[in-house]
Design a protein around this motif. Structure first.
Motif, PDB file in Angstrom:
ATOM      1  N   ILE A  72      -2.894   9.666  -7.216  1.00  0.00           N
ATOM      2  CA  ILE A  72      -1.615   8.769  -6.738  1.00  0.00           C
ATOM      3  C   ILE A  72      -1.270   9.525  -5.522  1.00  0.00           C
ATOM      4  N   GLY A  73      -0.418   8.981  -4.547  1.00  0.00           N
ATOM      5  CA  GLY A  73       0.085   9.423  -3.413  1.00  0.00           C
ATOM      6  C   GLY A  73      -0.532   8.910  -2.271  1.00  0.00           C
ATOM      7  N   PRO A  74      -0.135   9.447  -0.864  1.00  0.00           N
ATOM      8  CA  PRO A  74      -0.430   8.612   0.262  1.00  0.00           C
ATOM      9  C   PRO A  74      -1.828   8.683   0.547  1.00  0.00           C
ATOM     10  N   LEU A  75      -2.639   9.689   0.021  1.00  0.00           N
ATOM     11  CA  LEU A  75      -4.236   9.695   0.659  1.00  0.00           C
ATOM     12  C   LEU A  75      -4.774   8.144  -0.097  1.00  0.00           C
ATOM     13  N   ALA A  76      -4.264   7.851  -1.297  1.00  0.00           N
ATOM     14  CA  ALA A  76      -4.864   6.317  -1.750  1.00  0.00           C
ATOM     15  C   ALA A  76      -4.746   5.376  -0.809  1.00  0.00           C
ATOM     16  N   GLY A  77      -3.315   5.320  -0.277  1.00  0.00           N
ATOM     17  CA  GLY A  77      -3.286   4.349   0.526  1.00  0.00           C
ATOM     18  C   GLY A  77      -4.031   4.253   1.759  1.00  0.00           C
ATOM     19  N   LEU A  78      -4.346   5.517   2.194  1.00  0.00           N
ATOM     20  CA  LEU A  78      -5.209   5.455   3.523  1.00  0.00           C
ATOM     21  C   LEU A  78      -6.683   4.744   3.317  1.00  0.00           C
ATOM     22  N   LEU A  79      -7.197   4.936   2.013  1.00  0.00           N
ATOM     23  CA  LEU A  79      -8.202   4.139   1.826  1.00  0.00           C
ATOM     24  C   LEU A  79      -8.399   2.510   1.508  1.00  0.00           C
ATOM     25  N   LEU A  80      -7.169   2.271   0.817  1.00  0.00           N
ATOM     26  CA  LEU A  80      -6.914   0.973   0.275  1.00  0.00           C
ATOM     27  C   LEU A  80      -6.600   0.021   1.643  1.00  0.00           C
ATOM     28  N   GLY A  81      -5.804   0.500   2.676  1.00  0.00           N
ATOM     29  CA  GLY A  81      -5.321   0.073   3.626  1.00  0.00           C
ATOM     30  C   GLY A  81      -6.609  -0.698   4.535  1.00  0.00           C
ATOM     31  N   GLU A  82      -7.730   0.004   4.186  1.00  0.00           N
ATOM     32  CA  GLU A  82      -9.353  -0.238   4.789  1.00  0.00           C
ATOM     33  C   GLU A  82     -10.053  -1.510   4.191  1.00  0.00           C
ATOM     34  N   LEU A  83      -9.586  -1.753   2.909  1.00  0.00           N
ATOM     35  CA  LEU A  83     -10.375  -2.730   2.144  1.00  0.00           C
ATOM     36  C   LEU A  83      -9.746  -3.899   1.675  1.00  0.00           C
ATOM     37  N   THR A  84     -10.514  -5.052   1.421  1.00  0.00           N
ATOM     38  CA  THR A  84     -10.177  -6.195   0.831  1.00  0.00           C
ATOM     39  C   THR A  84     -10.886  -6.204  -0.628  1.00  0.00           C
ATOM     40  N   LEU A  85      -9.939  -6.839  -1.575  1.00  0.00           N
ATOM     41  CA  LEU A  85     -10.681  -7.037  -2.821  1.00  0.00           C
ATOM     42  C   LEU A  85     -10.435  -8.418  -3.395  1.00  0.00           C
ATOM     43  N   ASP A  86     -11.498  -8.942  -4.010  1.00  0.00           N
ATOM     44  CA  ASP A  86     -11.199 -10.310  -4.551  1.00  0.00           C
ATOM     45  C   ASP A  86     -10.406 -10.332  -5.879  1.00  0.00           C
ATOM     46  N   VAL A  87     -10.506  -9.342  -6.737  1.00  0.00           N
ATOM     47  CA  VAL A  87      -9.457  -9.487  -7.711  1.00  0.00           C
ATOM     48  C   VAL A  87      -9.126  -8.056  -7.970  1.00  0.00           C
ATOM     49  N   THR A  88      -7.622  -7.729  -8.288  1.00  0.00           N
ATOM     50  CA  THR A  88      -7.176  -6.521  -9.122  1.00  0.00           C
ATOM     51  C   THR A  88      -6.806  -6.789 -10.427  1.00  0.00           C
ATOM     52  N   VAL A  89      -7.231  -6.136 -11.290  1.00  0.00           N
ATOM     53  CA  VAL A  89      -6.872  -6.289 -12.618  1.00  0.00           C
ATOM     54  C   VAL A  89      -6.026  -5.089 -12.887  1.00  0.00           C
ATOM     55  N   LEU A  90      -4.787  -5.387 -13.309  1.00  0.00           N
ATOM     56  CA  LEU A  90      -3.648  -4.385 -13.517  1.00  0.00           C
ATOM     57  C   LEU A  90      -3.405  -3.993 -14.936  1.00  0.00           C
ATOM     58  N   GLY A  91      -3.406  -2.753 -15.205  1.00  0.00           N
ATOM     59  CA  GLY A  91      -2.869  -2.429 -16.825  1.00  0.00           C
ATOM     60  C   GLY A  91      -1.407  -2.057 -16.352  1.00  0.00           C
ATOM     61  N   VAL A  92      -0.428  -2.525 -17.151  1.00  0.00           N
ATOM     62  CA  VAL A  92       0.965  -2.128 -16.940  1.00  0.00           C
ATOM     63  C   VAL A  92       1.498  -1.465 -17.975  1.00  0.00           C
ATOM     64  N   ASP A  93       2.732  -0.779 -17.892  1.00  0.00           N
ATOM     65  CA  ASP A  93       3.448  -0.240 -18.969  1.00  0.00           C
ATOM     66  C   ASP A  93       4.423  -1.387 -19.682  1.00  0.00           C
ATOM     67  N   ALA A  94       4.783  -2.263 -18.569  1.00  0.00           N
ATOM     68  CA  ALA A  94       5.661  -3.427 -19.143  1.00  0.00           C
ATOM     69  C   ALA A  94       5.461  -4.738 -18.148  1.00  0.00           C
ATOM     70  N   LEU A  95       5.751  -5.916 -18.561  1.00  0.00           N
ATOM     71  CA  LEU A  95       5.740  -6.983 -17.816  1.00  0.00           C
ATOM     72  C   LEU A  95       6.937  -7.904 -18.384  1.00  0.00           C
ATOM     73  N   ASP A  96       7.768  -8.163 -17.364  1.00  0.00           N
ATOM     74  CA  ASP A  96       8.804  -9.258 -17.798  1.00  0.00           C
ATOM     75  C   ASP A  96       9.101 -10.325 -16.661  1.00  0.00           C
ATOM     76  N   VAL A  97       9.391 -11.517 -16.856  1.00  0.00           N
ATOM     77  CA  VAL A  97       9.732 -12.467 -16.159  1.00  0.00           C
ATOM     78  C   VAL A  97      10.511 -12.148 -14.916  1.00  0.00           C
ATOM     79  N   VAL A  98      11.520 -11.365 -15.199  1.00  0.00           N
ATOM     80  CA  VAL A  98      12.518 -11.056 -14.140  1.00  0.00           C
ATOM     81  C   VAL A  98      12.075  -9.826 -13.444  1.00  0.00           C
ATOM     82  N   HIS A  99      11.688  -8.998 -14.140  1.00  0.00           N
ATOM     83  CA  HIS A  99      11.347  -7.667 -13.136  1.00  0.00           C
ATOM     84  C   HIS A  99      10.009  -7.390 -12.948  1.00  0.00           C
ATOM     85  N   GLY A 100       9.137  -8.398 -13.231  1.00  0.00           N
ATOM     86  CA  GLY A 100       7.745  -8.241 -12.863  1.00  0.00           C
ATOM     87  C   GLY A 100       7.004  -7.096 -13.617  1.00  0.00           C
TER      88      GLY A 100
END
Length: 264
Positions: free
Chosen positions: A164-192
């Motif tokens: 985690i942290g800003p270093l991760a953003g430096l790399l991700l800002g240079e990439l494009t992905l076809d699909v991201t698969v997210l594992g989540v702690d919670a998912l709600d229609v209102v809160h996402g």
């Protein structure tokens, strides 16, 4: 019940109650008091609980169980979800994966799909590229030479093995992905989609933002819930893959919100 299942159950009881007595835990888990005492001693040595006379109290990280203690939870459902998610990926695509037990199963399911991992006949390029901020996923897939692994960088969080942290953003800002698969702690229609930890949520949001489509892989216990930090709204999610334990009312709400819902 295995040792790790007992430890997981004890940590969940402590997260709910804050304090636990040996006899109470033994009755709840239907094991001997001596077994519970040994389990609590082991958890205390790993700084997961604080031992007291006759029991234990919750440690400050007990609400957020380390990955190795979560593996036994809904294991069959997570494997079915993972297989279904892997089926949504096409050869040549770049896949983003965040950390978690479900996405770890997705990584394993992707790795055994020969149509994704075999090299093209020309010999150029990779059959599968995975971009992840999860050290355990990177570790598992690195031994598979047919899979190209890109790790985001960042500061390691021991509870989830995520960077985690800003270093991760430096790399991700240079990439494009076809699909991201997210594992989540919670998912709600209102809160996402939400996570317990704001640092994880921030990197997960970037993984979602850089992808053409977002798939959420979540067992039914996560649905209709919300956690502390927002990852993204449901409008950013194309597909939800969950297990058959999700109620019809719950899945209908996500369908009406515009998501493709796949139950397995």
């Amino acid at each position: 019940m295995s040792r790790y299942e007992r430890w997981n159950a004890l940590l969940e009881l402590l997260a709910e109650q804050g304090r636990l007595e040996v006899e109470e835990a033994a009755e709840a888990l239907q094991v001997s008091a001596a077994t519970i005492r040994r389990d609590l001693d082991q958890l205390a040595r790993q700084q997961m609980v604080t031992r007291t006379r006759g029991g234990a109290v919750a440690h400050h990280v007990s609400y957020d169980l380390p990955l190795r203690y979560k593996t036994a939870r809904h294991a069959d459902a997570k494997q079915r979800i993972a297989a279904a998610v892997a089926g949504l990926v096409s050869p040549g695509e770049v896949v983003g994966l965040n950390g978690g037990t479900t996405t770890t199963e997705v990584a394993r399911a992707l790795a055994v799909r020969t149509d994704l991992t075999e090299r093209p006949e020309s010999g150029a390029g990779q059959g599968l590229t995975v971009v992840t901020n999860a050290l355990n996923i990177a570790n598992e897939l690195t031994v598979r030479p047919q899979v190209k692994i890109v790790v985001t960088g960042g500061v390691a969080r021991p509870q989830s093995y995520e960077l985690i942290g800003p270093l991760a953003g430096l790399l991700l800002g240079e990439l494009t992905l076809d699909v991201t698969v997210l594992g989540v702690d919670a998912l709600d229609v209102v809160h996402g989609a939400t996570a317990h930890h704001e640092g994880e949520a921030g990197v997960n949001r970037l993984l979602a933002d850089r992808a053409r489509r977002v798939v959420v892989a979540a067992d039914s216990s996560k649905l209709g819930q919300r956690a502390f930090a927002r990852i993204c709204g449901v409008e950013a999610i194309e597909t939800l893959v969950t297990d058959a334990g999700a109620g019809e009312d719950v899945t209908r709400a996500f369908t009406e919100a515009g998501l493709q819902v796949i139950t397995v």
